[in-house]
Design a protein around this motif. Structure first.
Motif, PDB file in Angstrom:
ATOM      1  N   SER A 178       0.857  -1.189   0.000  1.00  0.00           N
ATOM      2  CA  SER A 178       0.000   0.000   0.000  1.00  0.00           C
ATOM      3  C   SER A 178       0.888   1.233   0.000  1.00  0.00           C
ATOM      4  O   SER A 178       2.097   1.135   0.190  1.00  0.00           O
ATOM      5  CB  SER A 178      -0.944   0.005   1.202  1.00  0.00           C
ATOM      6  OG  SER A 178      -0.217   0.154   2.403  1.00  0.00           O
ATOM      7  N   ARG A 179       0.249   2.372  -0.212  1.00  0.00           N
ATOM      8  CA  ARG A 179       0.962   3.649  -0.171  1.00  0.00           C
ATOM      9  C   ARG A 179       0.386   4.497   0.962  1.00  0.00           C
ATOM     10  O   ARG A 179      -0.817   4.442   1.232  1.00  0.00           O
ATOM     11  CB  ARG A 179       0.797   4.400  -1.487  1.00  0.00           C
ATOM     12  CG  ARG A 179       1.362   3.659  -2.674  1.00  0.00           C
ATOM     13  CD  ARG A 179       1.294   4.507  -3.942  1.00  0.00           C
ATOM     14  NE  ARG A 179       1.419   3.721  -5.149  1.00  0.00           N
ATOM     15  CZ  ARG A 179       2.528   3.170  -5.589  1.00  0.00           C
ATOM     16  NH1 ARG A 179       3.640   3.300  -4.910  1.00  0.00           N
ATOM     17  NH2 ARG A 179       2.550   2.468  -6.704  1.00  0.00           N
ATOM     18  N   ALA A 180       1.233   5.274   1.588  1.00  0.00           N
ATOM     19  CA  ALA A 180       0.779   6.166   2.655  1.00  0.00           C
ATOM     20  C   ALA A 180      -0.104   7.255   2.051  1.00  0.00           C
ATOM     21  O   ALA A 180       0.232   7.834   1.020  1.00  0.00           O
ATOM     22  CB  ALA A 180       1.966   6.788   3.374  1.00  0.00           C
ATOM     23  N   SER A 181      -1.217   7.523   2.689  1.00  0.00           N
ATOM     24  CA  SER A 181      -2.150   8.536   2.194  1.00  0.00           C
ATOM     25  C   SER A 181      -1.656   9.957   2.423  1.00  0.00           C
ATOM     26  O   SER A 181      -1.860  10.839   1.603  1.00  0.00           O
ATOM     27  CB  SER A 181      -3.511   8.392   2.875  1.00  0.00           C
ATOM     28  OG  SER A 181      -4.104   7.194   2.517  1.00  0.00           O
ATOM     29  N   HIS A 182      -1.038  10.184   3.558  1.00  0.00           N
ATOM     30  CA  HIS A 182      -0.683  11.552   3.946  1.00  0.00           C
ATOM     31  C   HIS A 182       0.782  11.657   4.346  1.00  0.00           C
ATOM     32  O   HIS A 182       1.128  12.359   5.283  1.00  0.00           O
ATOM     33  CB  HIS A 182      -1.565  12.013   5.111  1.00  0.00           C
ATOM     34  CG  HIS A 182      -3.026  11.810   4.851  1.00  0.00           C
ATOM     35  ND1 HIS A 182      -3.726  12.538   3.931  1.00  0.00           N
ATOM     36  CD2 HIS A 182      -3.904  10.924   5.371  1.00  0.00           C
ATOM     37  CE1 HIS A 182      -4.986  12.128   3.900  1.00  0.00           C
ATOM     38  NE2 HIS A 182      -5.114  11.152   4.762  1.00  0.00           N
ATOM     39  N   GLY A 183       1.645  10.939   3.671  1.00  0.00           N
ATOM     40  CA  GLY A 183       3.045  10.940   4.040  1.00  0.00           C
ATOM     41  C   GLY A 183       3.306   9.985   5.196  1.00  0.00           C
ATOM     42  O   GLY A 183       2.384   9.496   5.842  1.00  0.00           O
ATOM     43  N   MET A 184       4.550   9.709   5.419  1.00  0.00           N
ATOM     44  CA  MET A 184       4.923   8.762   6.451  1.00  0.00           C
ATOM     45  C   MET A 184       5.907   9.431   7.399  1.00  0.00           C
ATOM     46  O   MET A 184       6.708  10.255   6.988  1.00  0.00           O
ATOM     47  CB  MET A 184       5.567   7.530   5.811  1.00  0.00           C
ATOM     48  CG  MET A 184       5.600   6.346   6.732  1.00  0.00           C
ATOM     49  SD  MET A 184       6.211   4.822   5.973  1.00  0.00           S
ATOM     50  CE  MET A 184       5.395   4.731   4.420  1.00  0.00           C
ATOM     51  N   SER A 185       5.820   9.046   8.659  1.00  0.00           N
ATOM     52  CA  SER A 185       6.745   9.572   9.659  1.00  0.00           C
ATOM     53  C   SER A 185       7.236   8.428  10.530  1.00  0.00           C
ATOM     54  O   SER A 185       6.630   7.360  10.567  1.00  0.00           O
ATOM     55  CB  SER A 185       6.038  10.613  10.529  1.00  0.00           C
ATOM     56  OG  SER A 185       5.052   9.978  11.331  1.00  0.00           O
ATOM     57  N   SER A 186       8.322   8.685  11.223  1.00  0.00           N
ATOM     58  CA  SER A 186       8.825   7.680  12.164  1.00  0.00           C
ATOM     59  C   SER A 186       7.780   7.365  13.223  1.00  0.00           C
ATOM     60  O   SER A 186       7.621   6.214  13.634  1.00  0.00           O
ATOM     61  CB  SER A 186      10.105   8.172  12.827  1.00  0.00           C
ATOM     62  OG  SER A 186      11.125   8.315  11.870  1.00  0.00           O
ATOM     63  N   GLN A 187       7.029   8.368  13.657  1.00  0.00           N
ATOM     64  CA  GLN A 187       5.994   8.145  14.674  1.00  0.00           C
ATOM     65  C   GLN A 187       4.882   7.240  14.146  1.00  0.00           C
ATOM     66  O   GLN A 187       4.387   6.373  14.859  1.00  0.00           O
ATOM     67  CB  GLN A 187       5.404   9.475  15.163  1.00  0.00           C
ATOM     68  CG  GLN A 187       4.424   9.308  16.321  1.00  0.00           C
ATOM     69  CD  GLN A 187       5.066   8.649  17.538  1.00  0.00           C
ATOM     70  OE1 GLN A 187       6.139   9.053  17.968  1.00  0.00           O
ATOM     71  NE2 GLN A 187       4.433   7.622  18.080  1.00  0.00           N
ATOM     72  N   LEU A 188       4.477   7.425  12.897  1.00  0.00           N
ATOM     73  CA  LEU A 188       3.448   6.570  12.304  1.00  0.00           C
ATOM     74  C   LEU A 188       3.900   5.115  12.297  1.00  0.00           C
ATOM     75  O   LEU A 188       3.144   4.219  12.684  1.00  0.00           O
ATOM     76  CB  LEU A 188       3.124   7.028  10.879  1.00  0.00           C
ATOM     77  CG  LEU A 188       2.194   6.115  10.072  1.00  0.00           C
ATOM     78  CD1 LEU A 188       0.813   6.037  10.699  1.00  0.00           C
ATOM     79  CD2 LEU A 188       2.114   6.603   8.625  1.00  0.00           C
ATOM     80  N   ILE A 189       5.142   4.874  11.890  1.00  0.00           N
ATOM     81  CA  ILE A 189       5.671   3.505  11.860  1.00  0.00           C
ATOM     82  C   ILE A 189       5.722   2.935  13.271  1.00  0.00           C
ATOM     83  O   ILE A 189       5.329   1.784  13.494  1.00  0.00           O
ATOM     84  CB  ILE A 189       7.067   3.455  11.206  1.00  0.00           C
ATOM     85  CG1 ILE A 189       7.006   4.010   9.796  1.00  0.00           C
ATOM     86  CG2 ILE A 189       7.611   2.034  11.211  1.00  0.00           C
ATOM     87  CD1 ILE A 189       6.011   3.340   8.894  1.00  0.00           C
ATOM     88  N   ARG A 190       6.200   3.720  14.233  1.00  0.00           N
ATOM     89  CA  ARG A 190       6.228   3.254  15.625  1.00  0.00           C
ATOM     90  C   ARG A 190       4.828   2.884  16.105  1.00  0.00           C
ATOM     91  O   ARG A 190       4.637   1.865  16.755  1.00  0.00           O
ATOM     92  CB  ARG A 190       6.837   4.325  16.540  1.00  0.00           C
ATOM     93  CG  ARG A 190       8.341   4.223  16.661  1.00  0.00           C
ATOM     94  CD  ARG A 190       8.874   5.088  17.806  1.00  0.00           C
ATOM     95  NE  ARG A 190       8.619   6.509  17.597  1.00  0.00           N
ATOM     96  CZ  ARG A 190       9.394   7.314  16.891  1.00  0.00           C
ATOM     97  NH1 ARG A 190      10.474   6.866  16.309  1.00  0.00           N
ATOM     98  NH2 ARG A 190       9.088   8.594  16.761  1.00  0.00           N
ATOM     99  N   ASP A 191       3.836   3.721  15.783  1.00  0.00           N
ATOM    100  CA  ASP A 191       2.453   3.447  16.202  1.00  0.00           C
ATOM    101  C   ASP A 191       1.951   2.137  15.599  1.00  0.00           C
ATOM    102  O   ASP A 191       1.321   1.326  16.285  1.00  0.00           O
ATOM    103  CB  ASP A 191       1.519   4.594  15.789  1.00  0.00           C
ATOM    104  CG  ASP A 191       1.776   5.875  16.557  1.00  0.00           C
ATOM    105  OD1 ASP A 191       2.495   5.844  17.590  1.00  0.00           O
ATOM    106  OD2 ASP A 191       1.257   6.925  16.106  1.00  0.00           O
ATOM    107  N   ILE A 192       2.220   1.917  14.315  1.00  0.00           N
ATOM    108  CA  ILE A 192       1.795   0.683  13.645  1.00  0.00           C
ATOM    109  C   ILE A 192       2.474  -0.525  14.289  1.00  0.00           C
ATOM    110  O   ILE A 192       1.828  -1.534  14.590  1.00  0.00           O
ATOM    111  CB  ILE A 192       2.092   0.747  12.138  1.00  0.00           C
ATOM    112  CG1 ILE A 192       1.180   1.779  11.470  1.00  0.00           C
ATOM    113  CG2 ILE A 192       1.933  -0.620  11.485  1.00  0.00           C
ATOM    114  CD1 ILE A 192       1.564   2.111  10.032  1.00  0.00           C
TER     115      ILE A 192
END
Length: 144
Positions: free
Chosen positions: A9-23
């Motif tokens: 999949s592709r990130a809808s609104h950009g990706m951040s280190s925090q997003l990856i940590r949350d996932i």
């Protein structure tokens, strides 16, 4: 019955280190109770993930992912019945698209950038298997 689902999949609104940590933290907290294991690889805007577990749990998770607005272009790359897990020791392992992995990306695709949409299921599964040899179960994701 165990299955392995591999999707991109592709990130809808950009990706951040925090997003990856949350996932990762959510996966590592919730997957063990559902009998799920797997690996996640990502770069600046692309995810590729292999999930293993009971068919009903995998299907339910995929349906939740399809409604998750953090990503788009959800594409099933491979779905198969399996006898043995490849990622049995991880509730969710993580492999970043860091410079050291670029040689592997080129080995399995036409580019040194992660592009699972342009790869066959066999290529994606080979790449994830090799990445799993050096994957970390939790770390601070660095987005290249």
């Amino acid at each position: 019955m165990l299955v392995r689902l591999t999707y991109a999949s592709r990130a809808s609104h950009g990706m951040s280190s925090q997003l990856i940590r949350d996932i990762l933290e959510s996966s590592q907290r919730n997957n063990p109770t559902r009998g799920l294991t797997g690996i996640l690889c990502c770069n600046a805007d692309t995810f590729v993930q292999a999930l293993e577990g009971p068919r009903t749990a995998i299907n339910a998770l995929y349906n939740r992912l399809a409604e998750d607005n953090r990503h788009k272009d959800l594409t099933i790359l491979d779905y198969e019945e399996i006898h043995v897990r490849r990622y049995a020791s991880w509730s969710m392992g993580w492999a970043g698209a860091k410079q050291a992995n670029r040689e592997l990306f080129l080995k399995y695709s036409c580019s040194d950038r992660l592009d699972p949409f342009g790869m066959s299921a066999e290529q994606v599964n080979g790449l994830l298997l090799e990445l799993s040899a050096s994957v970390s179960t939790i770390s601070t994701p660095i987005i290249d």
